[in-house]
Design an enzyme around this catalytic site. Sequence first.
Site, PDB file in Angstrom:
ATOM      1  N   GLU A   1     -14.011  -0.935   6.244  1.00  0.00           N
ATOM      2  CA  GLU A   1     -14.043   0.412   5.687  1.00  0.00           C
ATOM      3  C   GLU A   1     -15.380   0.557   4.953  1.00  0.00           C
ATOM      4  O   GLU A   1     -15.908  -0.429   4.443  1.00  0.00           O
ATOM      5  CB  GLU A   1     -12.860   0.555   4.717  1.00  0.00           C
ATOM      6  CG  GLU A   1     -12.569   1.948   4.248  1.00  0.00           C
ATOM      7  CD  GLU A   1     -11.246   2.020   3.477  1.00  0.00           C
ATOM      8  OE1 GLU A   1     -10.186   1.662   4.055  1.00  0.00           O
ATOM      9  OE2 GLU A   1     -11.278   2.399   2.307  1.00  0.00           O
TER      10      GLU A   1
ATOM     11  N   TYR B   1       0.839  -1.202   0.000  1.00  0.00           N
ATOM     12  CA  TYR B   1       0.000   0.000   0.000  1.00  0.00           C
ATOM     13  C   TYR B   1       0.876   1.255   0.000  1.00  0.00           C
ATOM     14  O   TYR B   1       0.593   2.236  -0.690  1.00  0.00           O
ATOM     15  CB  TYR B   1      -0.951   0.026   1.201  1.00  0.00           C
ATOM     16  CG  TYR B   1      -1.693   1.339   1.297  1.00  0.00           C
ATOM     17  CD1 TYR B   1      -2.613   1.708   0.324  1.00  0.00           C
ATOM     18  CD2 TYR B   1      -1.438   2.243   2.334  1.00  0.00           C
ATOM     19  CE1 TYR B   1      -3.277   2.933   0.379  1.00  0.00           C
ATOM     20  CE2 TYR B   1      -2.089   3.466   2.399  1.00  0.00           C
ATOM     21  CZ  TYR B   1      -3.007   3.807   1.421  1.00  0.00           C
ATOM     22  OH  TYR B   1      -3.646   5.026   1.484  1.00  0.00           O
TER      23      TYR B   1
ATOM     24  N   TYR C   1      -0.925  13.228   6.235  1.00  0.00           N
ATOM     25  CA  TYR C   1      -0.539  12.219   7.228  1.00  0.00           C
ATOM     26  C   TYR C   1       0.963  12.287   7.479  1.00  0.00           C
ATOM     27  O   TYR C   1       1.739  12.531   6.552  1.00  0.00           O
ATOM     28  CB  TYR C   1      -0.821  10.800   6.695  1.00  0.00           C
ATOM     29  CG  TYR C   1      -2.229  10.267   6.819  1.00  0.00           C
ATOM     30  CD1 TYR C   1      -3.203  10.872   7.586  1.00  0.00           C
ATOM     31  CD2 TYR C   1      -2.567   9.089   6.142  1.00  0.00           C
ATOM     32  CE1 TYR C   1      -4.485  10.330   7.664  1.00  0.00           C
ATOM     33  CE2 TYR C   1      -3.836   8.540   6.212  1.00  0.00           C
ATOM     34  CZ  TYR C   1      -4.801   9.170   6.976  1.00  0.00           C
ATOM     35  OH  TYR C   1      -6.056   8.625   7.047  1.00  0.00           O
TER      36      TYR C   1
ATOM     37  N   ARG D   1     -11.231  13.457   1.463  1.00  0.00           N
ATOM     38  CA  ARG D   1     -12.176  12.610   2.218  1.00  0.00           C
ATOM     39  C   ARG D   1     -13.514  12.459   1.509  1.00  0.00           C
ATOM     40  O   ARG D   1     -14.182  11.434   1.639  1.00  0.00           O
ATOM     41  CB  ARG D   1     -12.405  13.193   3.608  1.00  0.00           C
ATOM     42  CG  ARG D   1     -11.167  13.251   4.470  1.00  0.00           C
ATOM     43  CD  ARG D   1     -10.650  11.872   4.791  1.00  0.00           C
ATOM     44  NE  ARG D   1      -9.463  11.933   5.640  1.00  0.00           N
ATOM     45  CZ  ARG D   1      -8.724  10.869   5.953  1.00  0.00           C
ATOM     46  NH1 ARG D   1      -9.028   9.675   5.475  1.00  0.00           N
ATOM     47  NH2 ARG D   1      -7.671  11.004   6.718  1.00  0.00           N
TER      48      ARG D   1
ATOM     49  N   ARG E   1       1.668   6.644  -6.887  1.00  0.00           N
ATOM     50  CA  ARG E   1       0.559   7.568  -7.185  1.00  0.00           C
ATOM     51  C   ARG E   1       0.994   9.013  -6.968  1.00  0.00           C
ATOM     52  O   ARG E   1       0.740   9.899  -7.791  1.00  0.00           O
ATOM     53  CB  ARG E   1      -0.637   7.216  -6.299  1.00  0.00           C
ATOM     54  CG  ARG E   1      -1.790   8.192  -6.395  1.00  0.00           C
ATOM     55  CD  ARG E   1      -3.031   7.724  -5.629  1.00  0.00           C
ATOM     56  NE  ARG E   1      -2.805   7.510  -4.207  1.00  0.00           N
ATOM     57  CZ  ARG E   1      -3.740   7.126  -3.341  1.00  0.00           C
ATOM     58  NH1 ARG E   1      -4.973   6.888  -3.760  1.00  0.00           N
ATOM     59  NH2 ARG E   1      -3.465   6.951  -2.066  1.00  0.00           N
TER      60      ARG E   1
HETATM   61  C1  3EB Z   1      -7.585   6.207   5.475  1.00  0.00           C
HETATM   62  O1  3EB Z   1      -8.456   7.002   5.829  1.00  0.00           O
HETATM   63  C2  3EB Z   1      -8.031   4.826   5.151  1.00  0.00           C
HETATM   64  O2  3EB Z   1      -5.101   5.627  -0.421  1.00  0.00           O
HETATM   65  O3  3EB Z   1      -6.701   6.175  -1.802  1.00  0.00           O
HETATM   66  C3  3EB Z   1      -9.190   5.327   2.411  1.00  0.00           C
HETATM   67  C4  3EB Z   1      -9.553   5.872   1.172  1.00  0.00           C
HETATM   68  C5  3EB Z   1      -7.888   4.909   2.623  1.00  0.00           C
HETATM   69  C6  3EB Z   1      -8.610   6.022   0.154  1.00  0.00           C
HETATM   70  C7  3EB Z   1      -6.296   5.813  -0.691  1.00  0.00           C
HETATM   71  C8  3EB Z   1      -6.956   5.060   1.596  1.00  0.00           C
HETATM   72  C9  3EB Z   1      -7.301   5.609   0.370  1.00  0.00           C
HETATM   73  O4  3EB Z   1      -6.384   6.508   5.438  1.00  0.00           O
HETATM   74  C10 3EB Z   1      -7.480   4.288   3.907  1.00  0.00           C
END
Ligand code: 3EB
Length: 344
Positions: A324, A144, A203, A216, A151
């Site tokens: 999720e 991941y 992050y 989001r 990306r």
């Molecule tokens: C998160 O909130 C959970 O890498 O495109 C959620 C939606 C998550 C998209 C992405 C990752 C992705 O970090 C993981």
Amino acid sequence: MPDPTHSAPAPFAVRYINAARRDELARDPHTLALIGFADAPWLSADDTCNFDLVLPQLAGTPLCEHWSSPTPVERIARDGLRIARNDDILFASLQLPADDIRSSAHAIYDRILELLDDSAYPHLLRVWNYFPRILDVEDGLERYQSFCVGRYHALEMLGEFEAALPAASALGSHGGPLNVYLLAAREPGIQIENPRQISAFRYPPRYSPRSPSFARALLKRWPERDHLYISGTASIVGHESRHATLLPQLEEILTNIDALIGEAHTRHGLSIRSIAELDLLKVYLREPALLEPVRDALETRLPAGAAARIYLHATVCRSDLLMEIEGLSQGTGRTLKESAAAVK
Ligand code: 3EB
């Protein structure tokens, strides 16, 4: 007077349909895309956006995700890229081998940027990403994380790219290629971030050497109705995973989704206020045994006739997260009831 929200069609609609209708809908010129959930990868032999993800469905009548257009669609297929579009939106799907996930992610996102760059639909609204062995460690990084790096290095070419990030989902499949599909439009949407969470693109580096590049949620104001595309949402507060057990994770997810809808409501006047008013929910579960408790809990938490749900076997990108949920609002109570009926 006719209700304007019911008379003006959105440029597309998404429903979970009975998989028995797939072949008939595949021939329909109004079909933008058909997505199945299976044990093995599959891609239609013709040029349509009709494929299976290796995310087995965990419950109920086999369903497909059907994207439809109010007007006949135009199709383009070249070099592994499939496009279906109408006057307002473009749907595209791409696959690349998932062995070297960093290179494949980079290549797929380069391809997407190139596509958007020379098309009349330059604004990415929503992207879905699936690939196998998401938590395996290769060359010192979880796959991941390598995906996020690839990306990022494609998207960073956009310059001020954080403001252009789409809503997204990224999950581990049970085999097959890196499979990406997307929605793009002529005009941009509005990014919605979650006040309870740090934006994923900010992050700290411990989650990945390059941050996950997504928003989001995206609010898209079509002329007569609003759509809300909610990214895959996990039990994360701030940037940290919360709760070791399933049902507390589910509650945190529901709180996060309500917080996103609340933001879109208070800042932008989105008419809905809670998860109960969404049209579609896609629930990703790490183990089949999680299905019953999650389904029961959602049946208790959501009113009858609320969002149509599909439950898929998929691996979330952090080993401590068991599930999720992503969601979609299409801005009409009618779609909501139709969607619910389709799943019954
Ligand atoms: C998160 O909130 C959970 O890498 O495109 C959620 C939606 C998550 C998209 C992405 C990752 C992705 O970090 C993981």
